[in-house]
Design an enzyme around this catalytic site. Structure first.
Site, PDB file in Angstrom:
ATOM      1  N   LYS A 252       0.887  -1.171   0.000  1.00  0.00           N
ATOM      2  CA  LYS A 252       0.000   0.000   0.000  1.00  0.00           C
ATOM      3  C   LYS A 252       0.924   1.219   0.000  1.00  0.00           C
ATOM      4  CE  LYS A 252      -4.194   1.740   0.271  1.00  0.00           C
ATOM      5  NZ  LYS A 252      -5.172   1.653  -0.817  1.00  0.00           N
TER       6      LYS A 252
ATOM      7  N   ASP B 106      -5.592  -3.194  -2.190  1.00  0.00           N
ATOM      8  CA  ASP B 106      -7.028  -3.133  -2.503  1.00  0.00           C
ATOM      9  C   ASP B 106      -7.289  -3.687  -3.901  1.00  0.00           C
ATOM     10  OD1 ASP B 106      -5.480  -0.927  -3.153  1.00  0.00           O
ATOM     11  OD2 ASP B 106      -7.117   0.513  -3.003  1.00  0.00           O
TER      12      ASP B 106
ATOM     13  N   ASP C  46      -6.655 -15.938   2.792  1.00  0.00           N
ATOM     14  CA  ASP C  46      -7.979 -16.512   3.065  1.00  0.00           C
ATOM     15  C   ASP C  46      -8.901 -16.304   1.872  1.00  0.00           C
ATOM     16  OD1 ASP C  46      -7.297 -17.446   5.534  1.00  0.00           O
ATOM     17  OD2 ASP C  46      -8.956 -16.482   6.591  1.00  0.00           O
TER      18      ASP C  46
END
Ligand code: NAD
Length: 360
Positions: free
Chosen positions: A192, A224, A252
């Site tokens: 990020k 993102d 996940d």
């Protein structure tokens, strides 16, 4: 020479799924010449109940002496209200830190037999094979200072610190480039860097490591966008390397692309390839003790252990082929069940894998 494996069943379904993985290890010992010694110890909530600590000194000592560790999972409703310092998850974090297991390898592979189990369209996920390399001992989960303080006006404020040293970024980047060299030679580093200075440094260091690996194609992606791309077009990725927290979340997400969290193993390695092997899922307290948990992620974790720590690639392959074979036979635990398949429990699935290993 015999290698020592420390078995840490942990909590919840950890007990049940590790028992099936131990059946596989027993079979490899009896029938296929694997030379290992198994020892068992407590970790997580069961360790807390026994001794007041989720990671007793005796367990950490055995873990340090072992060549490899097989862990089930830790945590559960029973321990949720404990002080954070003694919660079961601290046992896991303590093992990772105490053994310097800085590299977490999380493959997300879609078994063709389970293409229907994914919530995504089969054409989006079929043939999926991603390796997520997550930094495991640094970043915001360990950074200091951390805590909850009371401000002058009486309001409480929670705070954590995201911190990475160059050396920490460099060693995880090297692991990612090495693995990519054995796969499709592509690394996507996720950060990020547009907002967080710490991950701006992450990007600089990964670029520097990339200079020494010109044969590997390196790209960068903001976290993102990476989350979006993982569900939009996941097959674009080969190896993804990222920070502790971003890797926790993205892996996940990648796991779910494959249909079940119950199918995926993971490895956490130190600088000398000593590893702790565990399924990526948790202790699933909602289904614990019912003989419905899927043991295949844990059994496949044993295969990863054989490949990455014990130098027994042929035995790893035997396990993986046996898993393929039981899926071909239509055997399914509840989490991967679909119409027309045969539903089996945890123990029956373990027995079927052992039988398939012997039949090859
Ligand atoms: P979870 O992974 O335990 O469960 C999420 C969902 O997936 C549940 O519905 C569960 O029934 C299902 N599931 C998980 N593993 C399965 C399996 N092998 N077969 C069939 N279904 C399976 O995550 P959670 O519910 O968020 O967390 C439960 C506890 O586990 C918490 O205490 C959490 O802190 C802990 N946890 C531990 C680890 C670990 O030990 N590595 C990882 C994640 C969560």
């Amino acid at each position: 020479m015999s290698k020592n494996i420390l078995i840490l069943p942990g909590d919840g379904i950890g007990q049940e799924i590790v028992a099936e993985a131990v059946k596989v290890l027993d079979c490899l010992q009896k029938d296929f010449g694997l030379k290992v010694e198994l020892e068992e110890a407590l970790v997580g909530g069961t360790a807390y109940d026994d001794s007041g600590s989720p990671l007793p000194e005796s367990t950490l000592k055995l873990a340090k002496q072992a060549d490899s560790l097989l862990l089930g999972a830790v945590g559960g409703y029973k321990w949720e209200s404990l002080d954070i310092a003694v919660r079961p998850e601290k046992g896991l974090l303590g093992l990772r830190a105490g053994l310097e297991l800085f590299a977490n390898l999380r493959p997300a592979i879609l078994y063709p037999q389970l293409a229907e189990a994914s919530t995504l369209k089969p054409e989006v996920v079929s043939g999926l094979n991603i390796m997520i390399v997550r930094e495991l001992t640094g970043g915001i989960y360990f950074g200091q200072p951390r805590g909850v303080r009371t401000l002058d006006n009486g309001e409480k404020e929670g705070y954590n610190t995201l911190v990475y040293r160059e050396s920490e970024i460099e060693r995880i980047a090297k692991v990612a480039f090495d693995i990519a060299g054995k796969r499709d030679s592509r690394v996507c580093s996720v950060d990020k860097a547009n907002v967080l200075e710490c991950t701006e440094l992450w990007r600089d260091v990964v670029n520097r490591v990339g200079e020494a690996h010109k044969e590997i194609e390196l790209s960068h992606m903001y976290v993102d966008n990476a989350a979006m791309q993982l569900v939009r077009a996941p097959k674009q990725f080969d190896v993804m390397v990222t920070t502790n927290m971003f890797g926790d979340i993205l892996s996940d997400c990648a796991a779910m692309l494959t249909g079940s969290i119950g199918m995926l193993p993971s490895a956490s390695l130190d600088a000398k390839s000593k590893g702790m092997y565990e399924p990526i899922h948790g202790s699933a307290p909602d289904i614990a003790g019912q003989d419905v948990a899927n043991p295949l992620a844990t059994i496949l974790s044993v295969a990863m252990m054989l490949r990455y720590s014990l130098d027994e690639a042929a035995l790893a392959e035997r396990i993986e082929q046996a898993v393929n074979s039981v899926l071909d036979q239509g055997l399914r635990t509840q989490d991967i069940f679909s119409e027309g398949m045969k539903k089996v429990g945890t123990a029956d699935m373990g027995d079927a894998v052992v039988a398939a290993m012997r039949q090859q």
